[in-house]
Design a protein around this motif. Structure first.
Motif, PDB file in Angstrom:
ATOM      1  N   GLU A 138     -77.292 -65.423 -24.390  1.00 20.87           N
ATOM      2  CA  GLU A 138     -77.114 -66.856 -24.219  1.00 20.87           C
ATOM      3  C   GLU A 138     -78.326 -67.634 -24.679  1.00 20.87           C
ATOM      4  O   GLU A 138     -79.456 -67.178 -24.538  1.00 20.87           O
ATOM      5  N   GLU A 140     -79.477 -71.878 -24.897  1.00 23.73           N
ATOM      6  CA  GLU A 140     -79.158 -73.294 -24.707  1.00 23.73           C
ATOM      7  C   GLU A 140     -77.725 -73.486 -24.230  1.00 23.73           C
ATOM      8  O   GLU A 140     -77.011 -74.385 -24.683  1.00 23.73           O
ATOM      9  N   GLY A 141     -77.296 -72.599 -23.338  1.00 22.10           N
ATOM     10  CA  GLY A 141     -75.968 -72.736 -22.744  1.00 22.10           C
ATOM     11  C   GLY A 141     -74.820 -72.249 -23.604  1.00 22.10           C
ATOM     12  O   GLY A 141     -73.668 -72.302 -23.185  1.00 22.10           O
TER      13      GLY A 141
END
Length: 304
Positions: A138, A140-141
């Motif tokens: 993952e 930055e989301g």
DNA sequence: TAGCAGGAAAATC
DNA sequence: GATTTTCCTGCT
């Protein structure tokens, strides 16, 4: 982690990432996002520096410097290949284009998939293999998938690989994954050899034994240039072949020259490839690989 | 050694 | 919408 790297030598992030060396970088706005073996990173070029944000501490300034080979001075390299007006124009047009130092296995697998495909298609195939077999990560989301290790693909079903849109390349990829996974093919060992030795080692053509199905002279040259530090390798794809025929006819055998003219669109035989590659390497010298990369880009824009 | 198949998507007509 | 081209290699 976030950091900024000062640039002491010419560098164009755009030209470098658009030059068909890498297939896991994507341009979104002013940032380039790359999925690398260690994680995800985004990079943006500024006036005299590049700004980076990476998903792991191991992807630091030293790593990025080494990946883009920023410690090497580009000017002397370019000076060494600018032996004529064609190369001078190509260098001027794509000034700052650099060769990237890639991880061996991913590079080999990617260029194995590149046969009879264009760059968008190659990116699609690689991306599909990653999302099917790679580990999620993952940043930055958002979810990304790393390139799967050779062990993972060595145990994959050929049918599963086919579902990634690989077609006839599926069984080749599995065989190569097995060869790398078992240690039969080792990037580190190949790196220690000189170009000639490394090329034949990668091809395993001695004694007629083909260990790496799907890896011919062109793919071998790409791997040597992009991941084994062989700056004198000179991969010849259709674009480079055309450009050589148009601008460097004296390097090309007359019969091959005829073959390469637009009407015929002929393909090079193994021997013709070897001869042409040797001629180009002899002419451009120890940094022939850079000459090839600039020529590739130049040929593509000229054709449009 | 020359010719052809392979597979699917992008580019071009 | 059909045809050609696409960072090619292996087999006959």
């Amino acid at each position: 982690m976030e950091f900024v790297l000062g640039l002491e030598s010419p560098f164009s992030l755009d030209y470098t990432l658009e030059s068909g060396q890498v297939f896991r970088w994507e341009n979104r706005g002013e940032w380039w996002y790359g999925v690398l073996p260690m994680g995800v990173i985004k990079v943006k070029q500024e006036a005299d520096s590049i700004r980076c944000v990476s998903s792991s501490e191991s992807m630091d300034g030293a790593f990025v410097r080494s990946y883009f080979r920023l410690d090497e001075q580009l000017e002397p390299i370019l000076a060494s290949i600018m032996k004529d007006s064609t190369m001078a124009s190509a260098v001027q047009r794509f000034y700052g284009l650099r060769l990237i130092r890639q991880e061996f296995w991913e590079c080999l697998a990617s260029f194995l998939l590149a046969t009879n495909a264009n760059i968008p298609r190659i990116k699609k195939m690689v991306s599909s293999v990653c999302s099917t077999f790679g580990d999620p990560t993952e940043f930055e989301g958002l979810k990304y998938f790393r390139f799967p290790p050779p062990e993972r693909l060595a145990e994959a079903q050929v049918a599963e690989l086919r579902e990634c849109g690989l077609g006839y390349r599926a069984p080749f990829l599995r065989r190569v994954a097995e060869s790398v996974s078992s240690g039969a093919v080792d990037g580190g060992e190949i790196e220690l050899k000189n170009y000639e030795q490394a090329h034949s080692a990668l091809l395993k053509v001695f004694s007629g034994e083909k260990l790496l199905l799907g890896v011919g002279p062109k793919v071998a040259d790409c791997v040597l240039l992009y991941s084994c530090g062989k700056d004198d390798a000179f991969p010849i794809d259709v674009w480079v072949a055309r450009e050589l025929a148009d601008s460097y006819p004296r390097l090309v055998d007359p019969s091959v020259l005829k073959k390469l003219s637009r009407e015929h669109g002929g393909k090079l035989t193994y021997r013709e490839y070897a001869d042409l590659s040797r001629a180009a390497r002899g002419y451009f010298g120890p940094y022939s690989g850079y000459a090839q990369q600039y020529l590739y880009m130049y040929g593509r824009v000229r054709d449009q």
